[in-house]
Design a protein around this motif. Structure first.
Motif, mmCIF file in Angstrom:
data_model
loop_
_atom_site.group_PDB
_atom_site.id
_atom_site.type_symbol
_atom_site.label_atom_id
_atom_site.label_comp_id
_atom_site.label_asym_id
_atom_site.label_seq_id
_atom_site.Cartn_x
_atom_site.Cartn_y
_atom_site.Cartn_z
ATOM 1 N N LYS A 57 3.211 16.301 -9.148
ATOM 2 C CA LYS A 57 4.093 16.133 -8.640
ATOM 3 C C LYS A 57 4.610 15.717 -6.557
ATOM 4 N N GLU A 58 3.405 15.006 -6.965
ATOM 5 C CA GLU A 58 3.146 14.778 -5.198
ATOM 6 C C GLU A 58 4.503 13.685 -4.495
ATOM 7 N N GLN A 59 3.939 13.118 -3.658
ATOM 8 C CA GLN A 59 5.307 12.137 -3.376
ATOM 9 C C GLN A 59 4.929 10.590 -3.744
ATOM 10 N N TRP A 60 5.880 10.034 -3.760
ATOM 11 C CA TRP A 60 5.669 8.128 -3.374
ATOM 12 C C TRP A 60 6.486 7.938 -2.412
ATOM 13 N N TYR A 61 5.248 7.069 -1.826
ATOM 14 C CA TYR A 61 6.171 6.179 -0.873
ATOM 15 C C TYR A 61 6.323 4.856 -0.881
ATOM 16 N N LYS A 62 7.315 3.887 -0.125
ATOM 17 C CA LYS A 62 7.253 2.440 -0.089
ATOM 18 C C LYS A 62 5.771 2.056 0.423
ATOM 19 N N THR A 63 4.918 2.870 1.849
ATOM 20 C CA THR A 63 3.639 2.564 1.751
ATOM 21 C C THR A 63 2.531 2.197 0.830
ATOM 22 N N ARG A 64 2.878 3.289 -0.098
ATOM 23 C CA ARG A 64 1.856 3.177 -1.299
ATOM 24 C C ARG A 64 2.395 1.934 -1.843
ATOM 25 N N ALA A 65 3.290 1.842 -2.392
ATOM 26 C CA ALA A 65 3.652 1.118 -3.466
ATOM 27 C C ALA A 65 3.173 -0.652 -2.406
ATOM 28 N N LEU A 66 3.092 -0.918 -1.224
ATOM 29 C CA LEU A 66 2.407 -1.751 -0.936
ATOM 30 C C LEU A 66 0.787 -1.938 -0.881
ATOM 31 N N GLY A 67 0.710 -0.252 -0.589
ATOM 32 C CA GLY A 67 -1.069 -0.177 -0.658
ATOM 33 C C GLY A 67 -1.502 -1.054 -2.208
ATOM 34 N N VAL A 68 -0.977 -0.428 -2.936
ATOM 35 C CA VAL A 68 -1.790 -0.126 -4.270
ATOM 36 C C VAL A 68 -1.423 -1.763 -4.638
ATOM 37 N N GLY A 69 -0.187 -3.061 -3.845
ATOM 38 C CA GLY A 69 0.044 -3.972 -4.318
ATOM 39 C C GLY A 69 -1.203 -4.376 -3.760
ATOM 40 N N LEU A 70 -1.116 -4.778 -2.610
ATOM 41 C CA LEU A 70 -2.529 -5.385 -2.058
ATOM 42 C C LEU A 70 -4.136 -4.917 -2.537
ATOM 43 N N ILE A 71 -4.092 -3.992 -3.252
ATOM 44 C CA ILE A 71 -5.459 -3.455 -4.007
ATOM 45 C C ILE A 71 -5.358 -4.372 -5.460
ATOM 46 N N SER A 72 -4.041 -4.450 -5.832
ATOM 47 C CA SER A 72 -3.864 -4.863 -7.169
ATOM 48 C C SER A 72 -4.100 -6.729 -6.676
ATOM 49 N N ILE A 73 -3.856 -7.287 -5.686
ATOM 50 C CA ILE A 73 -3.904 -8.479 -5.553
ATOM 51 C C ILE A 73 -5.370 -8.621 -5.125
ATOM 52 N N GLY A 74 -5.656 -8.099 -4.695
ATOM 53 C CA GLY A 74 -7.332 -8.072 -3.685
ATOM 54 C C GLY A 74 -8.845 -7.778 -5.136
ATOM 55 N N LEU A 75 -8.385 -7.107 -6.328
ATOM 56 C CA LEU A 75 -8.546 -7.333 -7.769
ATOM 57 C C LEU A 75 -8.881 -8.193 -8.148
ATOM 58 N N VAL A 76 -7.875 -9.136 -8.020
ATOM 59 C CA VAL A 76 -7.344 -10.350 -9.174
ATOM 60 C C VAL A 76 -8.465 -11.744 -7.980
ATOM 61 N N LEU A 77 -8.181 -11.702 -6.883
ATOM 62 C CA LEU A 77 -8.936 -11.884 -6.843
ATOM 63 C C LEU A 77 -10.458 -12.195 -6.584
ATOM 64 N N SER A 78 -10.612 -10.999 -6.460
ATOM 65 C CA SER A 78 -12.486 -10.803 -6.437
ATOM 66 C C SER A 78 -13.012 -10.886 -7.668
ATOM 67 N N LEU A 79 -12.012 -10.904 -9.118
ATOM 68 C CA LEU A 79 -12.419 -11.435 -10.162
ATOM 69 C C LEU A 79 -12.525 -12.517 -11.121
ATOM 70 N N MET A 80 -11.357 -13.879 -10.538
ATOM 71 C CA MET A 80 -11.477 -14.616 -10.295
ATOM 72 C C MET A 80 -12.697 -15.683 -10.741
#
Length: 300
Positions: A277-300
């Motif tokens: 039951k921890e909080q979700w913030y827009k900053t965390r959403a952006l962080g997750v989005g950037l991490i996901s993009i970085g993963l895609v670039l790293s593995l392509m």
């Protein structure tokens, strides 16, 4: 990376986030939780270790392997202790991404020094992953400044990240020695399970020494009181890193495995929200989005 290696690491990442949730939910136990979980995993795997050594010969492994195993155990201890104390200070949504994402650049640089090559696109992916990591601990974008990270929770997360960097690089080299010695008798996956079990013993004993030397002997009795959840976490830890070690045998550059493991950050955040039951913030959403993009670039 092969498709099989990618699938192994993704499953591993999900399990890794799961045992971190167990660790966070038992945060009052501190290092006792990880002492008990590593000891449980080591004990479960001991019969296999004996069989493996009987098969290849007790004196077959070179001294270099045992030295690497020793230092890997020290790094694992640093990681677990850092994680235990970090969870006492902050949410898993803050600590988990910091401890998992920071090693991406560290391991990338370390493997580069060892002679492994990374493309410019992979370096960009690593940088984006790290940038995403900086946003995850924040609750508001206005907090993006140095002092937002000046707290004990983040400090211990950095300690955990240093430990992760150390054992990730060392384990790849140790597996090379192990496979060169045993490959004429057993397939590499057998060696991976053996190394996994030995590594749990290698982290358990230094942690025991640390608990005694640091004057925290109470942690030993605490470990016995939480043996059941710790044993479950130990099995999850063993399964998690066993899959990673197997993936390492299928991948030349370990930094790609470390980068892909950061998908566990997404799993960890979601579990923290829905289970703890921890909080979700827009900053965390952006962080997750950037991490996901970085993963895609790293593995392509």
């Amino acid at each position: 990376m092969s498709i099989l290696a990618i699938l192994l690491v993704v499953v591993s990442a999900f399990l890794h986030a799961g045992w971190n949730i167990l660790g966070k939910s038992n945060q009052s136990s501190g290092p006792a939780f990880f002492l008990a979980s590593s000891g449980a995993a080591a004990t479960i795997l001991t019969p296999y270790l004996i069989w493996f050594l009987l098969t290849i010969g007790f004196d077959a492994l070179p001294n270099a392997f045992w030295q690497l195993l020793f230092f890997s155990g020290i790094c694992q201890m640093v990681y677990l202790i850092g994680l235990a104390y970090a969870y006492k200070q902050a949410d898993i949504g803050v600590i988990y991404p910091m401890a998992r994402a920071l090693p991406v650049l560290m391991v990338g640089y370390g493997t580069f020094l060892l002679g492994y090559e990374l493309s410019a696109q992979q370096w960009v992916g690593f940088l984006i992953i790290t940038l995403g990591c900086l946003f995850v601990p924040l609750t508001r974008f206005s907090e993006l400044r140095v002092r937002a990270y000046m707290n004990l929770g983040v400090l211990w997360a950095v300690v955990a990240a240093i430990g992760t960097t150390g054992y990730s690089i060392i384990d790849k080299e140790a597996l090379l020695h192990l496979n060169q010695t045993a490959s004429h008798l057993l397939a590499d996956q057998y060696s991976s399970v053996f190394y996994l079990g030995m590594q749990f013993w290698a982290m358990f004993f230094p942690m025991m020494v640390w608990v005694v030397v640091s004057g925290n002997r109470q942690e030993l009795s605490n470990a016995l009181t939480i043996i059941k959840p710790s044993a479950v976490a130990g099995v999850m830890m063993a399964t998690t890193y066993g899959l990673v070690l197997f993936a390492m045998t299928m991948t030349e550059n370990v930094s790609l495995v470390v980068a892909l493991r950061q998908i566990s950050i997404v799993f960890g955040l979601l579990m923290g929200i829905y289970i703890l039951k921890e909080q979700w913030y827009k900053t965390r959403a952006l962080g997750v989005g950037l991490i996901s993009i970085g993963l895609v670039l790293s593995l392509m």
